[in-house]
Design a protein around this motif. Structure first.
Motif, PDB file in Angstrom:
ATOM      1  N   ARG A 119       2.947  11.550  -1.505  1.00  0.00           N
ATOM      2  CA  ARG A 119       3.169  10.139  -1.181  1.00  0.00           C
ATOM      3  C   ARG A 119       4.371  10.119  -0.243  1.00  0.00           C
ATOM      4  NH1 ARG A 119       3.371   5.415  -5.646  1.00  0.00           N
ATOM      5  NH2 ARG A 119       3.951   3.706  -4.269  1.00  0.00           N
ATOM      6  N   GLU A 160       5.420   3.620   2.228  1.00  0.00           N
ATOM      7  CA  GLU A 160       4.607   2.448   1.894  1.00  0.00           C
ATOM      8  C   GLU A 160       4.516   1.476   3.073  1.00  0.00           C
ATOM      9  OE1 GLU A 160       6.127  -0.236  -1.031  1.00  0.00           O
ATOM     10  OE2 GLU A 160       8.193  -0.039  -0.385  1.00  0.00           O
ATOM     11  N   GLY A 172      -1.099   0.150  -4.009  1.00  0.00           N
ATOM     12  CA  GLY A 172       0.028   0.780  -4.699  1.00  0.00           C
ATOM     13  C   GLY A 172      -0.278   1.106  -6.156  1.00  0.00           C
ATOM     14  N   ASP A 197       0.843  -1.202   0.000  1.00  0.00           N
ATOM     15  CA  ASP A 197       0.000   0.000   0.000  1.00  0.00           C
ATOM     16  C   ASP A 197       0.875   1.248   0.000  1.00  0.00           C
ATOM     17  OD1 ASP A 197      -2.360  -1.403   0.060  1.00  0.00           O
ATOM     18  OD2 ASP A 197      -2.899  -0.861   2.128  1.00  0.00           O
ATOM     19  N   ALA A 198       0.459   2.232  -0.771  1.00  0.00           N
ATOM     20  CA  ALA A 198       1.119   3.540  -0.717  1.00  0.00           C
ATOM     21  C   ALA A 198       0.543   4.329   0.449  1.00  0.00           C
ATOM     22  CB  ALA A 198       0.888   4.290  -2.020  1.00  0.00           C
TER      23      ALA A 198
END
Ligand code: ATP
Ligand code: ATP
Ligand code: MG
Ligand code: MG
Ligand code: MG
Ligand code: MG
Ligand code: MG
Ligand code: MG
Lengths: 350, 350
Positions: A314, A317, A293, A177-178
């Motif tokens: 962003r 992660e 992502g 996942d971002a």
């Protein structure tokens, strides 16, 4: 209430006294003349013990969130206790992906508090609620003796409707996942503390206090259903604590990039002066999103397209890590563990 | 949270400090070790910003009610702040005829408050919620400095489901309605005040604090739909204020029979000693019902059939009166107007 029986409230010079909390004529007058006009809506006007309201659309689930608000000082650059009490609770409802529908507000007033300030607060709450499209449908008013409270405390509860199939929460995070952040951190905490300590900076630092459900709606509308896994507002404890909460709930670790985490220069400077780490300073108008992502760029674009997400970034992660550590690559090429807030940092920040 | 990182809470001798309100590790520990075990339920265990919950059945409306609770002292005969915070809000939801479903609880703790007492309170809340069948699904914890609060304040909000077609509220009263009362008045206020003033009476007077939704359900089940017009719990301001509120909302008057209004002899005696009128003293486990005159006897029978309504009485009737007065035929054959509570009578009674 028959108005002939009572002196009108002196909203200019009057103060809260114990009678305003006794549930009799003085209490009814305070509600009728100060709170109802500020919050005005048909549900509240019902005047019964509870408000009767349309239910969420068929198939939707309910979401319920609550926060007591005890911020000190009550008025600060960029907001006040009243608008904060609306935004804070709306945001907690919105972080599940639900559409906020209704708010309640319970007041604990200290004897002697000026009615003029209370009215200012109530109007600010009413405005915030109207701007958000979420009415304050029921309330309560209690009074405690001078020295047993601190001006005004407000506990708000929000109820929202969650569409079928939407599953957003700390346990939904997945490796890869971002981690997105909707804008720069630390504004709220620094604004409140500066005011409290009567610090003047060259540029006034204002709280970011804002209702985020519109930003959430924009984000969700832009992405395939199921690709937003976690939403959370990094309030008390700041970004660092929020990410550790999510790591704890999901059993994952995270890797952050310090250089990617936005902090306004004047907030950075104020934090240095005050001995604070912006990673642990509260925000009241920011969100963290963990998204698949594959949709990170689309998610960023959607956030940036909204006035409250212009500076979205962003910042890292999520990844498998049996220890569940949040690690950060520092500006200087090192790597460190970012832990939970463990000291108090800033008391009474919201 | 990784438990290895923290000293366990000292629930015997520990006290609240500012860290417990800062939203970091200490706060998470307090919630995990003190509140969660006391309230235990799957919704709360989700641990997200808001709780995600099943919605009311199709066709039902939502009901929402809130109360801040600031009663002093925190523990009193027959109850405490914790159980009161559960009962009070459940009752406001129930007074619309709704089935209470969920509760939220927001705490304002004063620095220095003993953890052992807080645990006692939380357990009492949890027990009251379980006994009522209504879980505490979400919460909040704030801390204020010593001298800026008074031990503990608790704001609870309740959500319930109202079946289609049920219209109960202050504006539904009609001329000819019978005014019913579910039992003797004044117990709660006198119990709290006696404890506050360290008065000892021969027989201990206990608060009537109780959840009334079961009594409401029994009443509604026994009568034709539409024949219960108003339900209200005579809390702050007492029976007199409650009846005046209903008169104000409906534009009707009322005629009461003093001899029919039950007051326990020891409450009567305590009120005389304290200079209080039981008509204005708060109750936390009683309700007033205005029902169609034709079903009054059936309604009384249904109330008396329930443990919380054994001593229910018919105390008067609603009638057309352009002045909206509540009048009472006195024991001595006279008649007087019963007005709203206008002085403070009893501060911090709930
Ligand atoms: N600060 C407030 N703002 C808006 N509405 C309020 C406020 N305080 C009370 N109200 C509204 O006024 C009405 C009466 O409230 P009140 O608290 O007296 O009722 P209650 O909860 O049944 O009584 P008690 O608090 O004694 O248990 C309710 O409709 C409530 O929603
Ligand atoms: N006293 C309490 N009893 C039970 N649960 C609580 C209590 N206080 C907080 N919680 C729960 O702990 C979790 C974290 O609460 P917290 O208040 O830190 O979240 P938040 O409201 O998102 O943050 P903030 O209060 O800083 O806005 C939530 O799931 C909340 O329901
Ligand atoms: Mg009530
Ligand atoms: Mg919150
Ligand atoms: Mg109330
Ligand atoms: Mg939150
Ligand atoms: Mg109430
Ligand atoms: Mg909270």
């Amino acid at each position: 209430m028959k108005p002939g029986y009572v002196r009108p409230l002196d909203l200019k010079h009057g103060r809260i006294d114990m009678n305003h909390g006794a549930g009799g004529r003085a209490a009814a007058q305070l509600i009728e003349q100060l709170f109802l006009p500020a919050f005005d809506n048909p549900w509240l006007r019902q005047g019964d013990d509870g408000a009767v309201l349309p239910a969420p659309p068929p198939g939707h689930r309910l979401v319920m969130a609550t926060d007591a608000h005890v911020v000190s000082p009550i008025f600060f650059p960029g907001g006040d206790l009243g608008s904060l009490a609306v935004h804070g609770t709306l945001n907690d409802v919105a972080m599940s992906g639900a559409v906020p529908l209704y708010l309640s507000a319970a007041f604990v007033l200290e004897e002697g508090y000026p009615l003029a300030e209370l009215q200012r607060l109530a109007r600010s709450m009413g405005e915030a609620a109207r701007a958000a499209g979420v009415p304050i449908v029921t309330g309560d008013t209690k009074v405690v003796e001078q020295g047993k409270g601190d001006g005004v405390f407000i506990a708000t509860t929000g109820v929202g409707a969650l569409p079928p199939g939407r599953e957003i929460g700390g346990r939904q995070a997945r490796p890869g996942d971002a981690v997105l952040l909707s804008g720069p951190i630390g504004d709220h905490g620094v604004a409140v503390l500066s005011k409290r300590e009567s610090l003047a900076f060259e540029t006034e630092i204002r709280s970011d206090s804002a209702a985020l459900h519109g930003l959430v709606a924009a984000l969700l509308a832009a992405l395939p259903e199921g690709s937003v896994h976690v939403l959370r507002d990094p309030t008390r404890g700041g970004l660092a604590t929020t990410l550790n909460e999510i790591a704890g709930q999901s059993g994952l670790g995270m890797r952050l990039d310090e250089a990617a985490i936005p902090v306004r220069p004047q907030v950075e400077a104020a934090c240095e002066l005050l001995g604070l780490d912006p990673l642990y300073v509260a925000n009241e108008g920011k969100l963290v999103a963990l998204v698949d992502g594959a949709v990170a760029e689309a998610a960023l674009a959607a956030l940036r397209d909204h006035p409250l997400g212009r500076e979205a970034c962003r910042i890292g992660e999520a990844l498998a890590d049996p220890q569940g550590f949040v690690r950060m690559d520092t500006r200087f090429g090192g790597c460190r563990v970012v832990d939970w807030l463990s000291g108090e940092q800033l008391p009474r920040i919201c």
